[in-house]
Design a protein around this motif. Structure first.
Motif, PDB file in Angstrom:
ATOM      1  N   UNK A 352       0.804  -1.220   0.000  1.00  0.00           N
ATOM      2  CA  UNK A 352       0.000   0.000   0.000  1.00  0.00           C
ATOM      3  C   UNK A 352       0.840   1.274   0.000  1.00  0.00           C
ATOM      4  N   UNK A 353       2.140   1.151  -0.174  1.00  0.00           N
ATOM      5  CA  UNK A 353       3.013   2.325  -0.139  1.00  0.00           C
ATOM      6  C   UNK A 353       3.493   2.663  -1.550  1.00  0.00           C
ATOM      7  N   UNK A 354       3.506   3.950  -1.912  1.00  0.00           N
ATOM      8  CA  UNK A 354       4.045   4.353  -3.228  1.00  0.00           C
ATOM      9  C   UNK A 354       5.572   4.345  -3.202  1.00  0.00           C
ATOM     10  N   UNK A 355       6.155   3.161  -3.325  1.00  0.00           N
ATOM     11  CA  UNK A 355       7.606   3.016  -3.158  1.00  0.00           C
ATOM     12  C   UNK A 355       8.334   3.547  -4.385  1.00  0.00           C
ATOM     13  N   UNK A 356       9.590   3.945  -4.228  1.00  0.00           N
ATOM     14  CA  UNK A 356      10.389   4.411  -5.373  1.00  0.00           C
ATOM     15  C   UNK A 356      10.745   3.247  -6.283  1.00  0.00           C
ATOM     16  N   UNK A 357      11.387   3.581  -7.376  1.00  0.00           N
ATOM     17  CA  UNK A 357      11.931   2.539  -8.234  1.00  0.00           C
ATOM     18  C   UNK A 357      13.071   1.830  -7.504  1.00  0.00           C
ATOM     19  N   UNK A 358      13.205   0.554  -7.791  1.00  0.00           N
ATOM     20  CA  UNK A 358      14.309  -0.219  -7.193  1.00  0.00           C
ATOM     21  C   UNK A 358      15.627   0.201  -7.840  1.00  0.00           C
ATOM     22  N   UNK A 359      16.723   0.141  -7.067  1.00  0.00           N
ATOM     23  CA  UNK A 359      16.795  -0.290  -5.671  1.00  0.00           C
ATOM     24  C   UNK A 359      16.469   0.843  -4.706  1.00  0.00           C
ATOM     25  N   UNK A 360      15.931   0.468  -3.536  1.00  0.00           N
ATOM     26  CA  UNK A 360      15.700   1.470  -2.497  1.00  0.00           C
ATOM     27  C   UNK A 360      15.929   0.835  -1.136  1.00  0.00           C
ATOM     28  N   UNK A 361      16.221   1.682  -0.163  1.00  0.00           N
ATOM     29  CA  UNK A 361      16.477   1.272   1.211  1.00  0.00           C
ATOM     30  C   UNK A 361      15.457   1.922   2.127  1.00  0.00           C
ATOM     31  N   UNK A 362      15.268   1.321   3.287  1.00  0.00           N
ATOM     32  CA  UNK A 362      14.414   1.927   4.315  1.00  0.00           C
ATOM     33  C   UNK A 362      15.291   2.379   5.474  1.00  0.00           C
ATOM     34  N   UNK A 363      15.107   3.612   5.888  1.00  0.00           N
ATOM     35  CA  UNK A 363      15.846   4.141   7.029  1.00  0.00           C
ATOM     36  C   UNK A 363      15.058   3.966   8.313  1.00  0.00           C
ATOM     37  N   UNK A 364      15.707   3.437   9.356  1.00  0.00           N
ATOM     38  CA  UNK A 364      15.059   3.213  10.654  1.00  0.00           C
ATOM     39  C   UNK A 364      15.784   4.057  11.699  1.00  0.00           C
ATOM     40  N   UNK A 365      15.031   4.890  12.398  1.00  0.00           N
ATOM     41  CA  UNK A 365      15.597   5.758  13.434  1.00  0.00           C
ATOM     42  C   UNK A 365      16.100   4.912  14.599  1.00  0.00           C
ATOM     43  N   UNK A 366      17.334   5.183  15.027  1.00  0.00           N
ATOM     44  CA  UNK A 366      17.919   4.419  16.133  1.00  0.00           C
ATOM     45  C   UNK A 366      18.282   5.346  17.282  1.00  0.00           C
ATOM     46  N   UNK A 367      18.370   4.755  18.466  1.00  0.00           N
ATOM     47  CA  UNK A 367      18.718   5.491  19.681  1.00  0.00           C
ATOM     48  C   UNK A 367      20.228   5.686  19.759  1.00  0.00           C
ATOM     49  N   UNK A 368      20.627   6.726  20.478  1.00  0.00           N
ATOM     50  CA  UNK A 368      22.049   7.034  20.618  1.00  0.00           C
ATOM     51  C   UNK A 368      22.829   5.859  21.217  1.00  0.00           C
ATOM     52  N   UNK A 369      22.222   5.132  22.159  1.00  0.00           N
ATOM     53  CA  UNK A 369      22.908   4.005  22.787  1.00  0.00           C
ATOM     54  C   UNK A 369      23.016   2.794  21.863  1.00  0.00           C
ATOM     55  N   UNK A 370      22.312   2.815  20.748  1.00  0.00           N
ATOM     56  CA  UNK A 370      22.357   1.701  19.803  1.00  0.00           C
ATOM     57  C   UNK A 370      23.408   1.893  18.710  1.00  0.00           C
ATOM     58  N   UNK A 371      24.055   3.063  18.718  1.00  0.00           N
ATOM     59  CA  UNK A 371      25.042   3.373  17.675  1.00  0.00           C
ATOM     60  C   UNK A 371      26.179   2.345  17.613  1.00  0.00           C
ATOM     61  N   UNK A 372      26.736   1.903  18.758  1.00  0.00           N
ATOM     62  CA  UNK A 372      27.829   0.914  18.653  1.00  0.00           C
ATOM     63  C   UNK A 372      27.445  -0.328  17.861  1.00  0.00           C
ATOM     64  N   UNK A 373      26.219  -0.799  18.027  1.00  0.00           N
ATOM     65  CA  UNK A 373      25.799  -1.990  17.288  1.00  0.00           C
ATOM     66  C   UNK A 373      25.537  -1.667  15.828  1.00  0.00           C
TER      67      UNK A 373
END
Length: 728
Positions: A352-373
């Motif tokens: 149901x999402x108007x996705x871009x043409x391939x290839x594309x990536x999804x960005x996921x917001x992460x917490x500051x404490x998760x940066x090392x991983x």
């Protein structure tokens, strides 16, 4: 060395008149097709069409004739590019023609809610507007002057006429949305450059202002409309109105961002998708950001993120699967937001999402404490996010203000394998290596074409330990997940909804060769966090190293020496990788799927550009007979030489090509012992004859000169994009 006449070199194109929009090109049927002749004979004569040059001339909106000469534009009024932060000055290098057109509201707007439409119409007509004139033609234009375009567009029959800029502002209809099917069309960028200035960022510096809004796309000969200063109130009304497509913002002349409010997994999200990053060789980006309660302003920081990605990509720094981008300052009103982890969607729902043409990536917001991983072991973080939000393998959504999923590093096996403080060393990850665990056995599948990577791992490991990071397996129905609770790392498993667990994936394997023969065990295998630990004797370690060097399969029996019936097995298998790369990628030449074919990014030593535009070759696809062999160094160099020659041939035509909505071009070259041919196209249709003639002249000497040094047979396809030159 191949002689000039030793191969049949032909450009695979038709000599028939191409009927396409907006400029026609006709030619007589007497032109011979290329045959097995010396190079000089392949140059086709410049043949006039049914209408001679002495007839009426046509010029483009930029004041240039189709043959490249400067038109007499003394009678033309001077329009301008206008920048969102400075609307009044006129840029002297961008004369345009303002056509008197019938501004009839589109059917899409008529169907919209009347009250919303009235509000939007009132706001748009009171805001600064830039309109770019559509390209129009003389019906009798000759083959030498008129250049057809590729694509199923409507031909315009009007002629550029002497027109004056209206003394009073023209009322522009509130066609405030683009057709849903077109929001990811790269050709939307063709008309935008005439409406905005050439700054690399059109995002206002203040905390409130939005970038320009592409109100109408300019498709099918209509007039593109860009609103310089859209308001948040207007955008919210637009996005919350039922039936309206995404709002398309112009971040710069090469980058659009579509924004939409969507309901995803029963929650309301801001949906962002880019259109234009492909032109730099960067995958497009989507972001699903959970809406805050009663949020009535577009989160501007997401636009700033896209500008950062654009600037990095323009310098050759790309974001790829499981890469990250971190912040040093507050983002989305919080210093706890540490950055974004980027993933390639696999099993997640995108219908149901108007996705871009391939290839594309999804960005996921992460917490500051998760940066090392995110930096040291991103797959662990990806899978942990999936377990937290009950998505497999990971969510596509970003949530502001959530608690971190990992805290202080503490005691983890990764302390022994990676540098979680300074990131000076990390776990050796082998792309497409998979670890599958089933009842009674585990299998480590190593792609044969990754043999050189395996040698690097062996040579850099000490004599007692070999550790290898794996890729996410789409063949497994579940995966191990590492969960940190009260500082302790534990193991869980996450699986696809409704799927029985038969094959479980792991993120890494460690072979520890310190098991003593006196222990009573042949070998031991166990799950440690989200990976597999295999303890073996020094003798078994020697055998494993030898098998890996000789690319041979190896079986490890685990269990007690005297417990024959309770044995488990760890199989190390060399496999022919079946990974389908470039999923969803389509050829510009003829619309053929490029899925499954390997590709590499191309970086030319020299950019080919005019004062305003640049042609950029971003990637080479290789149609290999043996899918296990990557593009060789000699073939890659040959591809670069072809890309350079093609760029040089296209460079004089950049303005005309883009004006004719041809800003994404594919070139396919086939080389065999007795035949060489090429095809060039845009959006699935071959380029007009005029351009193919120039490509003949440029490519023939390069192809003949390079075939002796390349692997034959060879078939490759190169991707080219026409970009506007931007200022920092």
């Amino acid at each position: 060395m191949m002689s000039p006449g030793g191969a049949c070199l032909k450009s695979n194109h038709s000599n028939e008149c191409v009927t396409a929009q907006p400029l026609q090109e006709t030619q007589t049927s007497s032109i011979p097709s290329p045959t097995a002749l010396p190079i000089s004979a392949l140059k086709q004569p410049n043949v006039e069409g049914p209408c001679s040059r002495e007839q009426k001339r046509v010029w483009f909106a930029d004041g240039i004739l189709p043959n490249g000469e400067v038109a007499d534009t003394t009678k033309l009024s001077s329009g301008s590019k206008r920048c969102s932060d400075d609307f009044s000055p006129v840029l002297p290098d961008a004369p345009t023609v303002i056509n008197k057109v019938d501004h009839t509201p589109s059917p899409m707007v008529e169907k919209a809610n009347n009250s919303v439409g009235d509000v939007l119409r009132s706001e748009i007509t009171q805001s600064p507007i830039c309109r770019a004139a559509p390209l129009e033609i003389l019906p009798g234009s000759t083959g030498a002057e008129g250049l057809p375009t590729a694509g199923p567009f409507t031909l315009e029959d009007d002629v550029f006429v002497d027109s004056e800029e209206p003394s009073t502002p023209t009322v522009v209809p509130a066609n405030t949305g683009l057709p849903v099917a077109s929001v990811s069309d790269y050709r939307l960028l063709c008309g935008v450059a005439k409406c905005v200035c050439n700054n690399i960022s059109l995002l206002p510096d203040d905390d409130v202002g939005l970038p320009p809004l592409l109100a109408t796309s300019g498709e099918d000969g209509s007039v593109p409309v860009v609103q310089e200063h859209p308001s948040h109130e207007q955008i919210i009304l637009l996005l919350e109105s039922e039936g309206f497509p995404p709002a398309t913002f112009v971040l710069n002349a090469n980058l659009l961002v579509n924004v939409k409010l969507v309901f995803y997994s029963s929650d309301k999200y801001w949906y962002f998708s880019t259109n234009g990053l492909h032109g730099l060789g960067q995958a497009e980006i989507i972001i699903l950001l959970l809406c805050l309660p009663n949020e009535d302003t577009v989160p501007k920081d997401i636009f700033r993120l896209f500008i950062t990605i654009y600037k990095d990509a323009s310098k050759g720094k790309y974001v790829e699967n499981l890469d990250n981008l971190t912040f040093t300052e507050s983002f989305l009103s919080s210093k706890d937001h540490g950055g974004f982890l980027f993933i390639t969607p696999t099993f997640q729902k995108l219908d149901d999402l108007p996705v871009p043409r391939s290839p594309f990536l999804c960005g996921i917001l992460i917490h500051k404490l998760e940066i090392p991983w995110a930096k040291a072991f991103p797959m662990r973080l990806m899978l942990r996010l999936g377990a937290e939000y009950k998505a497999y393998p990971a969510p596509l959504t970003s949530v502001r203000g959530r608690r971190p999923l990992f805290g202080e590093i503490g005691h983890t096996i990764m302390n022994l394998l990676v540098d979680l403080r300074n990131y000076q060393y990390t776990l050796h990850n082998i792309d497409q290596l998979l670890i599958h665990m089933e009842m009674g056995k585990s299998c480590i599948k190593i792609p044969r074409k990754k043999y050189s990577d395996v040698l690097k791992v062996i040579n850099s490991s000490n004599e007692h330990v070999i550790s290898i990071g794996a890729s996410f397996s789409t063949e497994a129905d579940s995966h191990l997940v590492c969960v940190q609770s009260d500082g302790v790392y534990q193991t869980q498993a996450n699986s696809a909804t409704g799927q029985p667990r038969k094959v479980t994936g792991a993120s890494f394997v460690v072979f520890n060769g310190a098991l003593k023969t006196s222990s009573g065990f042949l070998a031991k295998s166990s799950i440690v966090e989200d990976g597999l630990m295999v303890q073996i004797t020094p003798e078994t370690m020697d055998g494993l190293r030898l098998a890996l060097r000789e690319q041979k399969d190896f079986k490890i029996q685990c269990g007690k020496v005297d417990a024959v019936d309770l044995r488990e097995y760890v199989d190390i298998c060399w496999v022919d990788s079946e990974e389908r790369k470039n999923k969803g990628v389509i050829s510009s030449v003829d619309g053929m799927s490029l899925e499954g074919f390997p590709s590499e990014k191309i970086k030319l030593e020299t950019d080919f550009e005019t004062e305003e535009k640049t042609v950029k070759c971003t990637e080479v696809f290789c149609f290999l007979k043996d899918q296990d062999i990557s593009l060789s160094s000699s073939s890659y160099q040959f591809a670069k030489e072809i890309a350079t020659a093609c760029s040089a041939a296209l460079c004089p035509h950049l303005r005309t090509l883009k004006s004719n909505r041809m800003n994404r071009i594919g070139l396919r070259v086939s080389v065999d012992t007795d035949m060489v041919e090429f095809q060039a196209g845009c959006e699935g249709q071959l380029l007009p004859q005029h351009y193919l003639n120039d490509l003949d002249s440029a490519l023939i000497p390069v192809i003949h000169g390079g075939t002796s040094n390349s692997t034959v047979p060879l078939e490759i396809e190169l991707a080219f994009f026409i970009l506007e030159n931007l200022l920092e």
